[in-house]
Enzyme design. Structure first.
Site, PDB file in Angstrom:
ATOM      1  N   HIS A  22       0.790  -0.949   0.089  1.00  0.00           N
ATOM      2  CA  HIS A  22       0.065  -0.027  -0.067  1.00  0.00           C
ATOM      3  C   HIS A  22       0.995   1.347  -0.010  1.00  0.00           C
ATOM      4  CE1 HIS A  22      -3.960  -1.656   0.325  1.00  0.00           C
ATOM      5  NE2 HIS A  22      -3.096  -2.642   0.460  1.00  0.00           N
ATOM      6  N   CYS A  29      -7.982  -0.904   3.335  1.00  0.00           N
ATOM      7  CA  CYS A  29      -8.371  -2.251   4.233  1.00  0.00           C
ATOM      8  C   CYS A  29      -9.412  -1.569   5.000  1.00  0.00           C
ATOM      9  CB  CYS A  29      -7.407  -2.993   4.725  1.00  0.00           C
ATOM     10  SG  CYS A  29      -7.937  -4.306   5.787  1.00  0.00           S
ATOM     11  N   ASN A  64      -3.376   0.972  -2.676  1.00  0.00           N
ATOM     12  CA  ASN A  64      -2.178   0.117  -3.192  1.00  0.00           C
ATOM     13  C   ASN A  64      -1.308   0.991  -4.258  1.00  0.00           C
ATOM     14  OD1 ASN A  64      -4.393  -1.748  -2.957  1.00  0.00           O
ATOM     15  ND2 ASN A  64      -2.430  -3.038  -2.561  1.00  0.00           N
TER      16      ASN A  64
END
Ligand code: HMG
Ligand code: MG
Length: 303
Positions: free
Chosen positions: A210, A241, A250
């Protein structure tokens, strides 16, 4: 001396990791169109869905519909996330070719993400991987929080190694070293890969960064210098997340591809077609891509 791979396999995770945490509603039709555009760009691995509890991750609730509606291009694999037997049943019904099980190097994250201890997660994954393989599916094994945890802080690299060995022993063909909150830096990333290498063959290691702190591309480079050649990324830098507050997207596929193209590293992916996907999903979400290369190249396109 560093030795970069000649080719890199990009695993596109935008339709799953990207959209699981997206505040804007994205229709099933738009998800299907995104997957289609990504396939047309030449990506051979497109994580398309997650058969997880819709109570936990409502954005993935239409995973069965997505999998039923996507056009499956020859030679392209559309992996799906499966945390438990119900998830595996969903993957089997959807005729997925590949599943992903997900563990963590942090007990607290495991509890937050899956309501289970790490041992419970790993023990549950053993029959999942076994049954998936019996159905002709391959299994990836993610390890979250490899370079830091939103709850526990620093991660013990020995814990990552321990989980990686367990995932490999249960039959995962690829171990996905994941920096869930994007705090890792290049030397730290490389040191972790070096720790894994005597135990996990380099061609069974993938990396998943990420980009919360803008380190993802540098981390990928550091890992590629050690021979890592499977890299996860997400179109337009989407992602996050739900159980890692503040974790941003990401590494953007456009940024990764720009770097690979510049280094002469083969990926089989067309930048022009990737920009189509980037422009499409950015239009749906009503904001420019988080990718710098995406922004610059799309601006150039407009002239
Ligand atoms: P739980 O609440 O302990 O499980 O959740 P449960 O068995 O008590 O089930 C609760 C309800 O969910 C039940 O429904 C189940 O049927 C249903 P009810 O009877 O109350 O109506 N349910 C399901 N429905 C559909 N598909 C399923 C499923 N399982 C249960 N598979 C559980 C435990 C593991 C299921 C839950 O915590 C969960 O789904 N967690 C997933 C969370 C998630 O998807 N996180 C994001 C993906 S991981 C990630 O992003 C990290 C990664 O990118 C790498 C990195 O960056 O680190 C991969
Ligand atoms: Mg992730």
């Amino acid at each position: 001396m560093s030795c970069l791979p000649k080719s890199v396999r990009i695993v596109e995770v935008g339709p799953r990791d990207g959209l699981q945490n997206e505040p804007v509603h994205v229709s099933t039709k738009d998800k299907v169109e995104l997957v289609s555009l990504l396939g047309k760009a030449g990506l051979k691995n497109i994580e398309a869905a997650a058969f997880v509890s819709p109570k936990w991750v409502p954005k993935m609730a239409d995973s069965a519909e997505v999998m039923a509606q996507i056009e499956r291009l020859p030679g392209v694999i559309y992996p799906v996330l499966t945390p438990n037997k119900k998830g595996l049943d969903g993957a089997i019904a959807a005729q997925a070719q590949e599943i992903a099980v997900f563990g963590a190097a942090s007990e607290a994250f495991s509890k937050a993400n899956t309501n289970s201890t790490l041992d419970e997660v790993l023990n549950r994954a053993i029959p999942l991987v076994e049954q998936a393989r019996a159905h002709g599916m391959k299994a990836r094994g993610y390890i979250s929080c490899c370079l830091g945890c939103p709850y526990e802080g620093a991660t013990d690299p020995a814990k990552v190694l321990d989980v990686a060995i367990q995932l490999r022993e249960m039959g995962c063909f690829e171990i996905v070293v994941s920096d869930t909150i994007g705090t890792g830096t290049p030397r730290q990333s490389a040191a972790l890969i070096e720790l894994l290498l005597p135990h996990i063959p380099v061609d069974e290691i993938a990396v998943h960064f990420h980009d919360t702190y803008g380190q993802a591309l540098a981390n990928v480079y550091a890992c590629m210098e050690l021979g890592v050649s499977v890299v996860d990324s997400s179109i337009a830098g989407l992602g996050g997340c739900p159980y890692a507050k503040g974790a941003s997207g990401n590494l953007a596929t456009e940024d990764l591809l720009y770097m690979l193209d510049g280094l002469g590293i083969e990926s089989g992916v067309s930048m022009d077609r990737i920009l189509d996907a980037s422009a499409f999903i950015s239009g749906v979400l009503g904001r420019p891509p988080a990718s710098k290369a995406g922004q610059a190249l799309l601006a150039k396109r407009k002239g």
